[in-house]
Design a protein around this motif. Structure first.
Motif, PDB file in Angstrom:
ATOM      1  N   GLY A 107      35.209 -66.814  33.656  1.00 54.39           N
ATOM      2  CA  GLY A 107      34.069 -67.736  33.583  1.00 54.39           C
ATOM      3  C   GLY A 107      33.678 -68.074  32.145  1.00 54.39           C
ATOM      4  O   GLY A 107      32.623 -68.649  31.900  1.00 54.39           O
TER       5      GLY A 107
ATOM      6  N   THR B 179      31.061 -71.628  34.902  1.00 52.88           N
ATOM      7  CA  THR B 179      30.460 -71.947  36.220  1.00 52.88           C
ATOM      8  C   THR B 179      29.235 -72.863  36.149  1.00 52.88           C
ATOM      9  O   THR B 179      28.818 -73.400  37.165  1.00 52.88           O
TER      10      THR B 179
ATOM     11  N   ALA C 176      29.780 -77.830  39.856  1.00 51.40           N
ATOM     12  CA  ALA C 176      30.229 -76.823  40.839  1.00 51.40           C
ATOM     13  C   ALA C 176      31.339 -77.398  41.715  1.00 51.40           C
ATOM     14  O   ALA C 176      32.303 -76.711  42.047  1.00 51.40           O
TER      15      ALA C 176
ATOM     16  N   VAL D  44      34.552 -77.295  39.802  1.00 46.98           N
ATOM     17  CA  VAL D  44      35.116 -75.942  39.733  1.00 46.98           C
ATOM     18  C   VAL D  44      35.812 -75.610  41.053  1.00 46.98           C
ATOM     19  O   VAL D  44      36.931 -75.093  41.071  1.00 46.98           O
TER      20      VAL D  44
ATOM     21  N   THR E 104      35.752 -60.939  39.159  1.00 47.51           N
ATOM     22  CA  THR E 104      34.944 -61.443  38.050  1.00 47.51           C
ATOM     23  C   THR E 104      34.680 -60.328  37.043  1.00 47.51           C
ATOM     24  O   THR E 104      34.847 -59.146  37.358  1.00 47.51           O
TER      25      THR E 104
ATOM     26  N   THR F 227      28.706 -65.067  36.392  1.00 40.88           N
ATOM     27  CA  THR F 227      29.798 -65.740  37.090  1.00 40.88           C
ATOM     28  C   THR F 227      29.877 -65.232  38.536  1.00 40.88           C
ATOM     29  O   THR F 227      30.079 -66.013  39.470  1.00 40.88           O
TER      30      THR F 227
ATOM     31  N   MET G   2      27.131 -66.875  40.627  1.00 40.20           N
ATOM     32  CA  MET G   2      27.419 -68.290  40.908  1.00 40.20           C
ATOM     33  C   MET G   2      28.483 -68.405  41.999  1.00 40.20           C
ATOM     34  O   MET G   2      28.302 -69.115  42.987  1.00 40.20           O
ATOM     35  N   LEU G   3      29.604 -67.697  41.806  1.00 41.12           N
ATOM     36  CA  LEU G   3      30.736 -67.863  42.728  1.00 41.12           C
ATOM     37  C   LEU G   3      30.483 -67.214  44.088  1.00 41.12           C
ATOM     38  O   LEU G   3      31.003 -67.671  45.099  1.00 41.12           O
TER      39      LEU G   3
ATOM     40  N   TYR H 211      27.477 -71.020  44.870  1.00 40.74           N
ATOM     41  CA  TYR H 211      28.447 -72.053  45.256  1.00 40.74           C
ATOM     42  C   TYR H 211      28.578 -72.228  46.780  1.00 40.74           C
ATOM     43  O   TYR H 211      28.636 -73.360  47.255  1.00 40.74           O
TER      44      TYR H 211
END
Lengths: 321, 103
Positions: free
Chosen positions: A50, A134, A151, A154, A168, A173, A176-177, A181
Protein backbone atom coordinates in the motif's frame (compact mmCIF):
# COMPACT_ATOMS: atom_id res chain seq x y z
CA UNK A 1 -1.70 30.45 11.36
CA UNK A 2 -3.30 27.07 10.65
CA UNK A 3 -2.76 25.47 7.26
CA UNK A 4 -5.35 26.52 4.70
CA UNK A 5 -7.61 23.47 4.84
CA UNK A 6 -9.56 23.72 1.58
CA UNK A 7 -6.58 24.18 -0.78
CA UNK A 8 -4.63 21.47 1.00
CA UNK A 9 -7.54 19.01 0.68
CA UNK A 10 -7.84 19.95 -2.97
CA UNK A 11 -4.12 19.42 -3.45
CA UNK A 12 -4.21 15.93 -1.88
CA UNK A 13 -7.34 14.80 -3.71
CA UNK A 14 -6.05 16.14 -7.06
CA UNK A 15 -2.88 14.13 -6.52
CA UNK A 16 -4.94 11.02 -5.81
CA UNK A 17 -7.17 11.55 -8.85
CA UNK A 18 -4.44 12.48 -11.32
CA UNK A 19 -1.37 10.71 -9.96
CA UNK A 20 -2.96 7.87 -7.99
CA UNK A 21 -1.29 8.79 -4.69
CA UNK A 22 -1.36 11.65 -2.18
CA UNK A 23 2.43 11.66 -2.34
CA UNK A 24 3.34 10.68 -5.90
CA UNK A 25 6.60 8.76 -6.08
CA UNK A 26 8.35 6.97 -8.93
CA UNK A 27 7.86 3.20 -9.00
CA UNK A 28 11.64 2.89 -8.87
CA UNK A 29 11.50 4.38 -5.38
CA UNK A 30 8.44 2.47 -4.20
CA UNK A 31 9.68 -0.96 -5.33
CA UNK A 32 13.42 -0.87 -4.69
CA UNK A 33 12.97 -2.34 -1.20
CA UNK A 34 12.25 -5.67 -2.93
CA UNK A 35 15.57 -5.80 -4.82
CA UNK A 36 17.28 -9.17 -4.52
CA UNK A 37 14.41 -10.85 -2.65
CA UNK A 38 13.17 -12.69 -5.76
CA UNK A 39 9.51 -12.21 -4.94
CA UNK A 40 7.47 -13.46 -7.93
CA UNK A 41 5.48 -10.80 -9.81
CA UNK A 42 1.73 -11.04 -9.15
CA UNK A 43 -0.10 -14.22 -8.24
CA UNK A 44 -3.30 -15.12 -6.42
CA UNK A 45 -1.75 -14.21 -3.06
CA UNK A 46 0.29 -11.02 -2.88
CA UNK A 47 2.10 -9.01 -0.25
CA UNK A 48 0.44 -5.60 -0.49
CA UNK A 49 2.52 -2.72 0.92
CA UNK A 50 0.00 0.00 0.00
CA UNK A 51 3.14 2.22 -0.30
CA UNK A 52 2.82 3.26 3.33
CA UNK A 53 6.35 2.41 4.51
CA UNK A 54 7.78 3.94 1.32
CA UNK A 55 5.84 7.21 1.68
CA UNK A 56 7.01 8.07 5.23
CA UNK A 57 10.57 9.24 4.40
CA UNK A 58 9.13 11.43 1.62
CA UNK A 59 6.59 12.78 4.07
CA UNK A 60 9.35 13.89 6.43
CA UNK A 61 10.75 16.16 3.77
CA UNK A 62 7.30 17.52 2.90
CA UNK A 63 6.60 18.22 6.58
CA UNK A 64 9.60 20.52 6.58
CA UNK A 65 8.05 22.33 3.63
CA UNK A 66 4.64 22.41 5.29
CA UNK A 67 5.94 23.84 8.56
CA UNK A 68 7.39 26.65 6.46
CA UNK A 69 3.99 27.06 4.84
CA UNK A 70 2.24 27.08 8.18
CA UNK A 71 4.36 29.85 9.65
CA UNK A 72 4.66 32.21 6.75
CA UNK A 73 2.96 34.04 3.92
CA UNK A 74 3.67 31.06 1.68
CA UNK A 75 0.44 29.60 3.05
CA UNK A 76 -1.45 32.24 1.13
CA UNK A 77 0.00 30.89 -2.09
CA UNK A 78 -1.18 27.34 -1.59
CA UNK A 79 -4.52 27.95 -3.33
CA UNK A 80 -2.55 29.08 -6.37
CA UNK A 81 -0.39 26.00 -5.86
CA UNK A 82 -3.41 23.76 -6.19
CA UNK A 83 -4.17 25.07 -9.68
CA UNK A 84 -0.56 24.66 -10.75
CA UNK A 85 -0.42 21.19 -9.20
CA UNK A 86 -3.14 20.00 -11.54
CA UNK A 87 -0.71 20.42 -14.42
CA UNK A 88 2.71 20.07 -12.83
CA UNK A 89 3.53 17.55 -10.11
CA UNK A 90 4.51 19.97 -7.32
CA UNK A 91 5.44 17.09 -5.03
CA UNK A 92 8.46 16.44 -7.23
CA UNK A 93 9.84 19.86 -6.25
CA UNK A 94 9.80 19.04 -2.57
CA UNK A 95 13.16 18.39 -0.93
CA UNK A 96 14.31 14.80 -1.60
CA UNK A 97 13.86 12.23 1.14
CA UNK A 98 16.85 11.39 3.27
CA UNK A 99 18.56 8.31 1.80
CA UNK A 100 19.30 6.72 5.16
CA UNK A 101 15.66 7.11 6.18
CA UNK A 102 14.47 5.55 2.94
CA UNK A 103 16.80 2.62 3.46
CA UNK A 104 15.58 2.15 7.02
CA UNK A 105 11.89 2.13 6.02
CA UNK A 106 12.64 -0.17 3.07
CA UNK A 107 14.31 -2.54 5.50
CA UNK A 108 11.07 -2.98 7.49
CA UNK A 109 9.40 -4.35 4.37
CA UNK A 110 12.35 -6.69 3.78
CA UNK A 111 12.06 -7.84 7.42
CA UNK A 112 8.41 -8.72 6.85
CA UNK A 113 9.17 -10.81 3.75
CA UNK A 114 11.89 -12.68 5.64
CA UNK A 115 9.60 -13.26 8.64
CA UNK A 116 6.89 -14.72 6.43
CA UNK A 117 9.36 -17.00 4.67
CA UNK A 118 10.89 -18.18 7.96
CA UNK A 119 7.37 -19.02 9.13
CA UNK A 120 6.90 -21.24 6.07
CA UNK A 121 4.70 -18.75 4.21
CA UNK A 122 6.42 -18.68 0.84
CA UNK A 123 3.61 -18.71 -1.69
CA UNK A 124 3.08 -15.01 -2.29
CA UNK A 125 3.95 -12.51 -4.97
CA UNK A 126 4.26 -8.75 -5.16
CA UNK A 127 2.69 -6.37 -7.67
CA UNK A 128 5.80 -4.15 -7.99
CA UNK A 129 5.03 -0.99 -10.01
CA UNK A 130 1.34 -1.89 -10.41
CA UNK A 131 0.65 -1.60 -6.70
CA UNK A 132 -1.41 1.42 -5.64
CA UNK A 133 -1.86 3.48 -2.48
CA UNK A 134 -5.36 2.82 -1.04
CA UNK A 135 -6.40 6.47 -0.61
CA UNK A 136 -6.85 6.20 3.18
CA UNK A 137 -5.84 9.80 3.95
CA UNK A 138 -8.24 11.27 1.40
CA UNK A 139 -11.10 9.20 2.84
CA UNK A 140 -10.23 10.24 6.41
CA UNK A 141 -10.37 13.87 5.31
CA UNK A 142 -13.85 13.33 3.91
CA UNK A 143 -13.13 13.81 0.20
CA UNK A 144 -15.37 10.87 -0.66
CA UNK A 145 -15.79 11.45 -4.42
CA UNK A 146 -12.05 11.33 -5.10
CA UNK A 147 -11.61 8.41 -2.72
CA UNK A 148 -14.40 6.29 -4.19
CA UNK A 149 -13.19 6.85 -7.72
CA UNK A 150 -9.70 5.79 -6.61
CA UNK A 151 -10.96 2.69 -4.74
CA UNK A 152 -12.58 1.47 -7.97
CA UNK A 153 -9.24 1.91 -9.78
CA UNK A 154 -7.46 -0.13 -7.11
CA UNK A 155 -10.08 -2.87 -7.34
CA UNK A 156 -9.84 -2.97 -11.12
CA UNK A 157 -6.07 -3.33 -10.92
CA UNK A 158 -6.32 -6.16 -8.35
CA UNK A 159 -8.95 -7.88 -10.47
CA UNK A 160 -6.86 -7.59 -13.63
CA UNK A 161 -3.89 -9.08 -11.79
CA UNK A 162 -6.03 -12.01 -10.64
CA UNK A 163 -5.38 -11.34 -6.94
CA UNK A 164 -7.60 -13.32 -4.51
CA UNK A 165 -5.77 -12.87 -1.20
CA UNK A 166 -3.56 -10.11 0.16
CA UNK A 167 -1.12 -9.99 3.05
CA UNK A 168 -0.87 -6.41 4.29
CA UNK A 169 1.95 -4.77 6.23
CA UNK A 170 0.22 -1.82 7.93
CA UNK A 171 -3.15 -1.22 9.61
CA UNK A 172 -4.35 1.63 7.36
CA UNK A 173 -4.09 -0.46 4.19
CA UNK A 174 -5.62 -3.42 6.04
CA UNK A 175 -8.63 -1.37 7.15
CA UNK A 176 -9.21 0.04 3.66
CA UNK A 177 -8.96 -3.32 1.89
CA UNK A 178 -10.81 -5.33 4.52
CA UNK A 179 -13.46 -2.99 5.95
CA UNK A 180 -13.97 -0.03 3.64
CA UNK A 181 -13.60 -1.26 0.03
CA UNK A 182 -16.15 -4.11 0.33
CA UNK A 183 -18.87 -1.56 1.16
CA UNK A 184 -18.00 0.61 -1.84
CA UNK A 185 -16.93 -1.62 -4.68
CA UNK A 186 -19.46 -4.03 -6.21
CA UNK A 187 -18.07 -7.53 -6.71
CA UNK A 188 -15.19 -6.97 -4.30
CA UNK A 189 -14.21 -10.27 -2.75
CA UNK A 190 -10.70 -10.32 -1.38
CA UNK A 191 -9.31 -12.12 1.63
CA UNK A 192 -7.22 -9.62 3.61
CA UNK A 193 -4.89 -10.46 6.47
CA UNK A 194 -2.09 -8.47 8.04
CA UNK A 195 1.31 -10.15 8.26
CA UNK A 196 0.94 -10.18 12.06
CA UNK A 197 -2.18 -12.33 11.74
CA UNK A 198 -0.52 -14.57 9.16
CA UNK A 199 2.55 -15.05 11.39
CA UNK A 200 0.35 -15.77 14.41
CA UNK A 201 -1.55 -18.46 12.50
CA UNK A 202 1.64 -19.96 11.10
CA UNK A 203 4.06 -22.37 12.68
CA UNK A 204 6.58 -19.57 13.27
CA UNK A 205 9.15 -20.73 15.80
CA UNK A 206 11.71 -18.36 17.32
CA UNK A 207 15.34 -19.32 16.73
CA UNK A 208 16.59 -17.02 19.48
CA UNK A 209 14.94 -16.21 22.78
CA UNK A 210 15.46 -12.51 23.35
CA UNK A 211 14.88 -12.36 27.13
CA UNK A 212 14.04 -8.69 27.02
CA UNK A 213 11.17 -6.29 27.61
CA UNK A 214 9.28 -4.05 25.24
CA UNK A 215 6.54 -1.47 25.71
CA UNK A 216 3.78 -2.05 23.19
CA UNK A 217 2.17 0.91 21.47
CA UNK A 218 -1.01 -0.48 19.89
CA UNK A 219 -2.11 1.25 16.73
CA UNK A 220 -5.67 2.68 17.00
CA UNK A 221 -6.58 0.93 13.77
CA UNK A 222 -5.20 -2.47 14.69
CA UNK A 223 -6.80 -2.31 18.14
CA UNK A 224 -10.18 -0.72 17.46
CA UNK A 225 -10.82 -1.15 13.74
CA UNK A 226 -9.23 -4.56 13.16
CA UNK A 227 -9.31 -6.41 16.48
CA UNK A 228 -5.58 -7.12 16.30
CA UNK A 229 -4.34 -6.88 19.88
CA UNK A 230 -3.41 -10.40 20.90
CA UNK A 231 -1.32 -11.40 17.84
CA UNK A 232 1.70 -9.10 18.30
CA UNK A 233 1.79 -9.88 22.04
CA UNK A 234 1.76 -13.63 21.46
CA UNK A 235 4.50 -13.39 18.84
CA UNK A 236 6.68 -11.37 21.21
CA UNK A 237 5.99 -13.59 24.22
CA UNK A 238 6.92 -16.71 22.25
CA UNK A 239 10.21 -14.99 21.48
CA UNK A 240 10.95 -14.35 25.14
CA UNK A 241 10.01 -10.68 25.06
CA UNK A 242 7.98 -9.53 28.05
CA UNK A 243 5.34 -7.17 26.73
CA UNK A 244 4.81 -4.14 28.94
CA UNK A 245 1.52 -2.29 28.57
CA UNK A 246 1.48 1.49 29.03
CA UNK A 247 -1.35 3.41 30.72
CA UNK A 248 -3.53 3.31 27.61
CA UNK A 249 -3.18 0.01 25.77
CA UNK A 250 -4.95 -2.69 23.79
CA UNK A 251 -8.52 -1.66 22.94
CA UNK A 252 -7.99 1.51 24.99
CA UNK A 253 -4.79 2.57 23.21
CA UNK A 254 -3.91 6.25 22.79
CA UNK A 255 -3.34 7.81 19.37
CA UNK A 256 0.16 8.81 18.14
CA UNK A 257 -1.19 12.05 16.68
CA UNK A 258 -0.41 10.99 13.10
CA UNK A 259 -3.93 11.34 11.68
CA UNK A 260 -3.92 15.14 12.04
CA UNK A 261 -0.33 15.58 10.87
CA UNK A 262 -1.32 16.70 7.37
CA UNK A 263 -3.56 19.57 8.56
CA UNK A 264 -2.38 20.42 12.08
CA UNK A 265 1.26 19.41 12.57
CA UNK A 266 1.49 21.25 15.90
CA UNK A 267 -1.48 19.39 17.36
CA UNK A 268 -0.06 16.09 16.06
CA UNK A 269 3.24 16.84 17.83
CA UNK A 270 1.42 17.63 21.07
CA UNK A 271 -0.47 14.31 21.06
CA UNK A 272 2.71 12.38 20.18
CA UNK A 273 4.51 14.07 23.08
CA UNK A 274 1.77 13.01 25.52
CA UNK A 275 1.83 9.46 24.20
CA UNK A 276 5.62 9.20 24.50
CA UNK A 277 5.36 10.24 28.16
CA UNK A 278 2.82 7.47 28.84
CA UNK A 279 5.01 4.94 27.03
CA UNK A 280 8.20 6.07 28.79
CA UNK A 281 6.57 5.44 32.17
CA UNK A 282 6.30 1.76 31.22
CA UNK A 283 9.84 1.43 29.81
CA UNK A 284 12.39 2.78 27.35
CA UNK A 285 12.12 0.25 24.54
CA UNK A 286 8.93 0.95 22.59
CA UNK A 287 7.62 -1.13 19.68
CA UNK A 288 5.10 0.05 17.09
CA UNK A 289 3.35 -1.79 14.26
CA UNK A 290 2.28 1.05 11.99
CA UNK A 291 4.66 3.27 9.97
CA UNK A 292 2.67 6.40 10.88
CA UNK A 293 2.87 5.64 14.62
CA UNK A 294 6.57 4.86 14.23
CA UNK A 295 7.28 8.13 12.48
CA UNK A 296 5.31 10.32 14.89
CA UNK A 297 6.51 8.70 18.07
CA UNK A 298 10.14 8.71 16.92
CA UNK A 299 9.96 12.43 16.36
CA UNK A 300 8.47 12.98 19.81
CA UNK A 301 10.96 10.60 21.46
CA UNK A 302 14.11 12.29 20.24
CA UNK A 303 16.09 13.44 23.26
CA UNK A 304 13.83 11.58 25.72
CA UNK A 305 16.00 8.49 26.09
CA UNK A 306 13.23 6.34 24.59
CA UNK A 307 13.90 4.17 21.57
CA UNK A 308 11.03 3.44 19.19
CA UNK A 309 11.28 0.41 16.90
CA UNK A 310 9.13 -1.26 14.32
CA UNK A 311 7.94 -4.64 15.59
CA UNK A 312 9.30 -6.36 12.46
CA UNK A 313 12.84 -5.54 13.58
CA UNK A 314 12.39 -7.18 16.96
CA UNK A 315 10.53 -10.18 15.53
CA UNK A 316 13.25 -10.77 12.95
CA UNK A 317 15.92 -10.87 15.67
CA UNK A 318 13.98 -13.72 17.27
CA UNK A 319 12.43 -15.58 14.35
CA UNK A 320 15.03 -14.79 11.70
CA UNK A 321 17.82 -16.98 13.04
CA UNK B 1 -29.74 33.78 17.57
CA UNK B 2 -29.16 30.28 16.20
CA UNK B 3 -30.55 29.63 12.74
CA UNK B 4 -32.17 26.28 12.00
CA UNK B 5 -31.50 24.98 8.50
CA UNK B 6 -34.15 22.43 7.56
CA UNK B 7 -32.31 21.37 4.37
CA UNK B 8 -29.37 20.41 6.56
CA UNK B 9 -31.65 18.32 8.81
CA UNK B 10 -33.18 16.63 5.76
CA UNK B 11 -29.80 15.81 4.24
CA UNK B 12 -28.52 14.32 7.49
CA UNK B 13 -31.70 12.25 7.92
CA UNK B 14 -31.58 10.96 4.34
CA UNK B 15 -27.93 9.94 4.63
CA UNK B 16 -26.83 6.57 5.92
CA UNK B 17 -23.44 8.11 6.79
CA UNK B 18 -24.61 9.95 9.91
CA UNK B 19 -26.47 8.39 12.82
CA UNK B 20 -26.19 9.78 16.34
CA UNK B 21 -29.81 9.14 17.30
CA UNK B 22 -28.77 6.81 20.12
CA UNK B 23 -26.57 9.52 21.72
CA UNK B 24 -27.91 10.53 25.13
CA UNK B 25 -25.38 13.33 25.60
CA UNK B 26 -23.71 11.73 28.61
CA UNK B 27 -20.34 13.27 27.73
CA UNK B 28 -18.07 10.26 28.30
CA UNK B 29 -16.70 10.69 24.77
CA UNK B 30 -15.74 14.27 25.49
CA UNK B 31 -14.11 13.34 28.79
CA UNK B 32 -11.77 10.82 27.16
CA UNK B 33 -10.99 12.59 23.85
CA UNK B 34 -7.15 12.76 23.44
CA UNK B 35 -7.51 16.05 21.61
CA UNK B 36 -9.21 17.45 24.70
CA UNK B 37 -11.72 19.25 22.53
CA UNK B 38 -14.72 20.11 24.63
CA UNK B 39 -16.89 20.39 21.56
CA UNK B 40 -16.27 16.91 20.31
CA UNK B 41 -18.42 15.06 19.79
CA UNK B 42 -21.35 15.57 22.14
CA UNK B 43 -22.18 19.20 21.46
CA UNK B 44 -21.43 18.76 17.79
CA UNK B 45 -24.12 16.07 17.53
CA UNK B 46 -26.51 18.38 19.32
CA UNK B 47 -25.90 21.07 16.68
CA UNK B 48 -26.46 18.55 13.91
CA UNK B 49 -29.64 17.21 15.49
CA UNK B 50 -31.01 20.72 15.89
CA UNK B 51 -30.12 21.63 12.28
CA UNK B 52 -27.73 24.40 13.33
CA UNK B 53 -25.61 24.26 10.16
CA UNK B 54 -23.95 27.61 10.94
CA UNK B 55 -22.72 26.29 14.27
CA UNK B 56 -21.34 23.16 12.62
CA UNK B 57 -19.46 25.17 9.99
CA UNK B 58 -18.20 27.59 12.65
CA UNK B 59 -16.47 24.60 14.25
CA UNK B 60 -14.85 23.45 11.05
CA UNK B 61 -11.33 23.36 12.48
CA UNK B 62 -12.46 21.21 15.41
CA UNK B 63 -14.20 18.79 13.06
CA UNK B 64 -11.02 18.40 11.01
CA UNK B 65 -8.94 18.00 14.21
CA UNK B 66 -10.60 14.71 15.20
CA UNK B 67 -8.06 11.86 15.12
CA UNK B 68 -10.72 9.28 14.13
CA UNK B 69 -8.98 7.15 16.77
CA UNK B 70 -12.29 5.79 18.18
CA UNK B 71 -11.15 5.93 21.80
CA UNK B 72 -14.50 7.65 22.49
CA UNK B 73 -16.41 4.80 20.82
CA UNK B 74 -14.76 2.25 23.09
CA UNK B 75 -16.45 3.98 26.04
CA UNK B 76 -19.74 5.02 24.44
CA UNK B 77 -22.62 3.37 26.32
CA UNK B 78 -24.87 3.70 23.25
CA UNK B 79 -22.44 2.39 20.60
CA UNK B 80 -22.62 5.50 18.45
CA UNK B 81 -20.25 5.38 15.46
CA UNK B 82 -18.75 8.69 16.41
CA UNK B 83 -15.72 8.69 14.09
CA UNK B 84 -17.82 7.84 11.03
CA UNK B 85 -20.28 10.61 11.97
CA UNK B 86 -17.40 13.10 12.16
CA UNK B 87 -16.16 11.90 8.77
CA UNK B 88 -19.65 12.49 7.36
CA UNK B 89 -19.50 16.10 8.59
CA UNK B 90 -16.10 16.57 6.94
CA UNK B 91 -17.55 15.36 3.69
CA UNK B 92 -20.55 17.70 4.12
CA UNK B 93 -18.22 20.66 4.73
CA UNK B 94 -16.01 19.66 1.79
CA UNK B 95 -19.05 19.76 -0.48
CA UNK B 96 -20.83 22.81 0.91
CA UNK B 97 -17.96 25.03 2.04
CA UNK B 98 -14.80 23.82 0.32
CA UNK B 99 -16.62 23.03 -2.95
CA UNK B 100 -14.66 19.84 -3.43
CA UNK B 101 -17.60 17.80 -4.70
CA UNK B 102 -16.79 17.26 -8.35
CA UNK B 103 -13.40 16.46 -9.72
Amino acid sequence: MPLPIAPLLGFLSDNLTKRRSVMPMSSRKTTRWAAGLDIPAGGETVLYTGLMYQIIPALTSSEKTMSLVQDSWVGQLLSFGRTVNRFVNLTSFMPPADRQEQKRYDQYLRNIVQLLRKAGVTEFGYLYGSELYTGALVRDLGVDDAFEQHARKVHKMLDRQGVRRVITVDPHTTDMLRNVYPKLVPGYNLEVKSYLEVLRESEARPKNRLESEAVIHDSCLYARYLDTVEQPRRLLEKAGVTARDPEFSGKMTFCCGGPVESLFPDKAGEIAGRRIKQLAEAGNDVVTMCPICLHNLEKAASGNGVSVRDISELLLQAYGG
Amino acid sequence: MARVNTDFIDEVRRSDGFDATACMHCGQCTAICPMGLDLLPRRLFFYVGAGLEDKVIENLETIFSCLLCRLCEENCPRDVHIAEDVRFLRNYINRKVHKLARI
